[in-house]
Write a protein that holds these residues in place. Structure first.
Motif, PDB file in Angstrom:
ATOM      1  N   HIS A 157       3.861  -7.674   5.177  1.00 40.63           N
ATOM      2  CA  HIS A 157       3.662  -6.552   6.147  1.00 40.63           C
ATOM      3  C   HIS A 157       2.641  -5.683   5.558  1.00 40.63           C
ATOM      4  O   HIS A 157       2.903  -5.295   4.661  1.00 40.63           O
ATOM      5  CB  HIS A 157       5.269  -6.033   6.354  1.00 40.63           C
ATOM      6  CG  HIS A 157       5.145  -4.577   7.335  1.00 40.63           C
ATOM      7  ND1 HIS A 157       5.362  -4.628   8.389  1.00 40.63           N
ATOM      8  CD2 HIS A 157       4.752  -3.387   6.857  1.00 40.63           C
ATOM      9  CE1 HIS A 157       5.393  -3.571   9.171  1.00 40.63           C
ATOM     10  NE2 HIS A 157       4.906  -2.668   8.139  1.00 40.63           N
ATOM     11  N   ARG A 158       1.830  -5.338   6.440  1.00 43.30           N
ATOM     12  CA  ARG A 158       0.904  -4.178   6.215  1.00 43.30           C
ATOM     13  C   ARG A 158       1.192  -2.698   6.366  1.00 43.30           C
ATOM     14  O   ARG A 158       2.025  -2.371   7.017  1.00 43.30           O
ATOM     15  CB  ARG A 158      -0.410  -4.300   6.978  1.00 43.30           C
ATOM     16  CG  ARG A 158      -1.600  -3.669   6.271  1.00 43.30           C
ATOM     17  CD  ARG A 158      -2.819  -3.901   6.987  1.00 43.30           C
ATOM     18  NE  ARG A 158      -3.192  -5.615   6.814  1.00 43.30           N
ATOM     19  CZ  ARG A 158      -3.757  -5.974   5.608  1.00 43.30           C
ATOM     20  NH1 ARG A 158      -3.989  -4.734   4.702  1.00 43.30           N
ATOM     21  NH2 ARG A 158      -4.030  -7.180   5.197  1.00 43.30           N
ATOM     22  N   LEU A 159       0.946  -2.179   4.797  1.00 48.03           N
ATOM     23  CA  LEU A 159       1.760  -0.677   4.725  1.00 48.03           C
ATOM     24  C   LEU A 159       0.501   0.252   5.169  1.00 48.03           C
ATOM     25  O   LEU A 159      -0.472   0.300   3.929  1.00 48.03           O
ATOM     26  CB  LEU A 159       2.207  -0.508   3.465  1.00 48.03           C
ATOM     27  CG  LEU A 159       3.518  -1.562   3.006  1.00 48.03           C
ATOM     28  CD1 LEU A 159       3.939  -1.545   1.572  1.00 48.03           C
ATOM     29  CD2 LEU A 159       4.479  -1.157   4.068  1.00 48.03           C
ATOM     30  N   VAL A 160       0.487   0.957   6.010  1.00 50.41           N
ATOM     31  CA  VAL A 160      -0.561   1.860   6.014  1.00 50.41           C
ATOM     32  C   VAL A 160      -0.124   3.306   5.993  1.00 50.41           C
ATOM     33  O   VAL A 160       1.012   3.912   6.371  1.00 50.41           O
ATOM     34  CB  VAL A 160      -0.993   1.972   7.955  1.00 50.41           C
ATOM     35  CG1 VAL A 160      -2.114   2.909   7.947  1.00 50.41           C
ATOM     36  CG2 VAL A 160      -1.331   0.586   8.393  1.00 50.41           C
ATOM     37  N   GLU A 161      -0.925   3.943   5.050  1.00 55.55           N
ATOM     38  CA  GLU A 161      -0.596   5.278   4.407  1.00 55.55           C
ATOM     39  C   GLU A 161      -0.222   6.333   5.463  1.00 55.55           C
ATOM     40  O   GLU A 161       0.827   6.997   5.367  1.00 55.55           O
ATOM     41  CB  GLU A 161      -1.636   5.710   3.644  1.00 55.55           C
ATOM     42  CG  GLU A 161      -1.810   4.819   2.041  1.00 55.55           C
ATOM     43  CD  GLU A 161      -2.744   5.393   1.420  1.00 55.55           C
ATOM     44  OE1 GLU A 161      -3.058   6.504   1.525  1.00 55.55           O
ATOM     45  OE2 GLU A 161      -3.513   4.783   0.503  1.00 55.55           O
ATOM     46  N   ASN A 162      -1.048   6.228   6.511  1.00 57.14           N
ATOM     47  CA  ASN A 162      -0.739   7.386   7.458  1.00 57.14           C
ATOM     48  C   ASN A 162       0.426   7.376   8.421  1.00 57.14           C
ATOM     49  O   ASN A 162       0.970   8.065   8.711  1.00 57.14           O
ATOM     50  CB  ASN A 162      -2.000   7.184   8.754  1.00 57.14           C
ATOM     51  CG  ASN A 162      -3.150   8.059   7.800  1.00 57.14           C
ATOM     52  OD1 ASN A 162      -3.233   8.768   7.296  1.00 57.14           O
ATOM     53  ND2 ASN A 162      -4.363   7.848   8.557  1.00 57.14           N
ATOM     54  N   ASP A 163       0.773   5.860   8.722  1.00 60.53           N
ATOM     55  CA  ASP A 163       1.949   5.706   9.358  1.00 60.53           C
ATOM     56  C   ASP A 163       3.156   5.818   8.450  1.00 60.53           C
ATOM     57  O   ASP A 163       4.188   6.270   8.927  1.00 60.53           O
ATOM     58  CB  ASP A 163       1.964   4.047   9.799  1.00 60.53           C
ATOM     59  CG  ASP A 163       0.997   3.706  10.719  1.00 60.53           C
ATOM     60  OD1 ASP A 163       0.495   4.574  11.318  1.00 60.53           O
ATOM     61  OD2 ASP A 163       0.658   2.489  10.818  1.00 60.53           O
ATOM     62  N   GLY A 214      -5.923  -3.122   1.592  1.00 60.34           N
ATOM     63  CA  GLY A 214      -5.184  -2.233   1.976  1.00 60.34           C
ATOM     64  C   GLY A 214      -3.683  -2.502   1.217  1.00 60.34           C
ATOM     65  O   GLY A 214      -3.994  -3.333   0.013  1.00 60.34           O
ATOM     66  N   TRP A 215      -2.843  -2.148   1.544  1.00 60.68           N
ATOM     67  CA  TRP A 215      -1.324  -2.251   0.894  1.00 60.68           C
ATOM     68  C   TRP A 215      -0.668  -3.203   1.877  1.00 60.68           C
ATOM     69  O   TRP A 215      -0.469  -3.087   3.013  1.00 60.68           O
ATOM     70  CB  TRP A 215      -0.748  -0.922   0.729  1.00 60.68           C
ATOM     71  CG  TRP A 215      -1.412   0.179   0.315  1.00 60.68           C
ATOM     72  CD1 TRP A 215      -1.809   1.163   0.955  1.00 60.68           C
ATOM     73  CD2 TRP A 215      -1.611   0.352  -1.235  1.00 60.68           C
ATOM     74  NE1 TRP A 215      -2.699   1.931   0.087  1.00 60.68           N
ATOM     75  CE2 TRP A 215      -2.409   1.697  -1.191  1.00 60.68           C
ATOM     76  CE3 TRP A 215      -1.109  -0.083  -2.445  1.00 60.68           C
ATOM     77  CZ2 TRP A 215      -2.707   2.170  -2.411  1.00 60.68           C
ATOM     78  CZ3 TRP A 215      -1.536   0.560  -3.564  1.00 60.68           C
ATOM     79  CH2 TRP A 215      -2.102   1.809  -3.528  1.00 60.68           C
ATOM     80  N   VAL A 216       0.006  -4.235   0.913  1.00 63.42           N
ATOM     81  CA  VAL A 216       0.928  -5.409   1.984  1.00 63.42           C
ATOM     82  C   VAL A 216       2.051  -5.601   1.040  1.00 63.42           C
ATOM     83  O   VAL A 216       2.076  -5.838  -0.265  1.00 63.42           O
ATOM     84  CB  VAL A 216       0.039  -6.654   1.956  1.00 63.42           C
ATOM     85  CG1 VAL A 216       0.715  -7.759   2.709  1.00 63.42           C
ATOM     86  CG2 VAL A 216      -1.479  -6.324   2.591  1.00 63.42           C
ATOM     87  N   LEU A 252       6.361  -5.516  -5.977  1.00 58.96           N
ATOM     88  CA  LEU A 252       6.777  -5.662  -4.666  1.00 58.96           C
ATOM     89  C   LEU A 252       5.655  -5.307  -3.626  1.00 58.96           C
ATOM     90  O   LEU A 252       5.927  -5.827  -2.541  1.00 58.96           O
ATOM     91  CB  LEU A 252       7.942  -4.351  -4.390  1.00 58.96           C
ATOM     92  CG  LEU A 252       9.159  -4.766  -5.131  1.00 58.96           C
ATOM     93  CD1 LEU A 252      10.089  -3.404  -4.969  1.00 58.96           C
ATOM     94  CD2 LEU A 252       9.866  -6.075  -4.991  1.00 58.96           C
ATOM     95  N   VAL A 253       4.626  -4.839  -4.048  1.00 59.60           N
ATOM     96  CA  VAL A 253       3.449  -4.499  -3.003  1.00 59.60           C
ATOM     97  C   VAL A 253       2.276  -4.978  -3.945  1.00 59.60           C
ATOM     98  O   VAL A 253       2.058  -4.907  -4.952  1.00 59.60           O
ATOM     99  CB  VAL A 253       3.246  -2.918  -2.722  1.00 59.60           C
ATOM    100  CG1 VAL A 253       1.794  -2.685  -2.118  1.00 59.60           C
ATOM    101  CG2 VAL A 253       4.497  -2.502  -1.902  1.00 59.60           C
TER     102      VAL A 253
END
Length: 216
Positions: free
Chosen positions: A34-40, A70-72, A64-65
């Motif tokens: 799952h992509r982790l979007v900072e703004n979201d 980006g961050w996943v 864990l990431v």
């Protein structure tokens, strides 16, 4: 993702964000890859991007990431999950050993309540996993040792977060339920050696189920 109440103390923002993201990952609310979007995330938790970024860096350090354009959420391999579970066997055993002399009657009563609920066939697998997690957290809390608690937390990577499902049979569930009751009995009796042995066999049984399910 459900929207939690906003944090109340600014000095703890990064820690709060870290804990909420970590729990979302471990509970499989946030799945592998799952992509982790900072703004979201900032919008979800009603904070700025700075504590979000700091929390994500911590999660990278915990494995864990990952950073991949980006961050996943990291997708752990079955072999990696087994390594963690093997380490957890030692942590759980020692926590049970210590808890046998320190756990409170209120904690034992709560564990017995959880057992009754977990033995109900109508409880979903997801809910069962959540209750099981609470059950074992009580043992760790009962040990009264912050270092053991940190080690327990570090090995808290759940097998049900694998992309390939691990299925527990009714026979497997019966073994788990029996071991839960045996563990509570040993803790209530203050028998640390027996409690430690049961806890280790309990984790080893989970490892066996994962190996069989994944053909390892």
């Amino acid at each position: 993702m459900t929207t939690p109440p906003p944090p109340t103390r600014s000095g703890d923002l990064a820690e709060v964000v870290h804990e909420r993201l970590r729990e979302a990952i471990l509970s499989a609310e946030l799945r592998p890859n799952h992509r982790l979007v900072e703004n979201d995330i900032a919008d979800w938790l009603q904070v700025s991007r700075t504590p979000v970024r700091e929390a994500l860096f911590r999660l990278v350090q915990e494995g864990l990431v990952v950073q991949r354009k980006g961050w996943v959420v990291r997708d752990h391999t079955p072999a990696e999950i087994l390594e963690v579970i093997e380490a957890r066997a030692g942590v759980e055993a020692h926590a049970a050993f210590l808890a046998a002399g320190r756990i409170t009657e209120a904690q034992l009563a709560r564990m017995e309540e959880l057992i009754v609920t977990m033995e109900d066939d109508s409880v979903s697998r997801l809910r069962l996993n959540e209750l099981n997690n609470i059950f074992h957290d009580i043992v760790t809390d009962g040990a009264g040792n912050t270092v053991v608690a940190q080690m327990h937390r570090r090995t808290k990577i759940h097998y049900w977060n694998l992309n390939q499902p691990v299925v527990f049979t009714p026979a497997d569930d019966e073994i788990v339920n029996t071991q839960h009751r045996q563990l509570v009995a040993a803790l209530r009796a203050g028998d640390g050696e027996t409690a430690a042995g049961i806890a280790r066999r309990h984790v080893d049984n989970t490892a066996r189920i994962i190996r069989d399910a994944l053909g390892l």
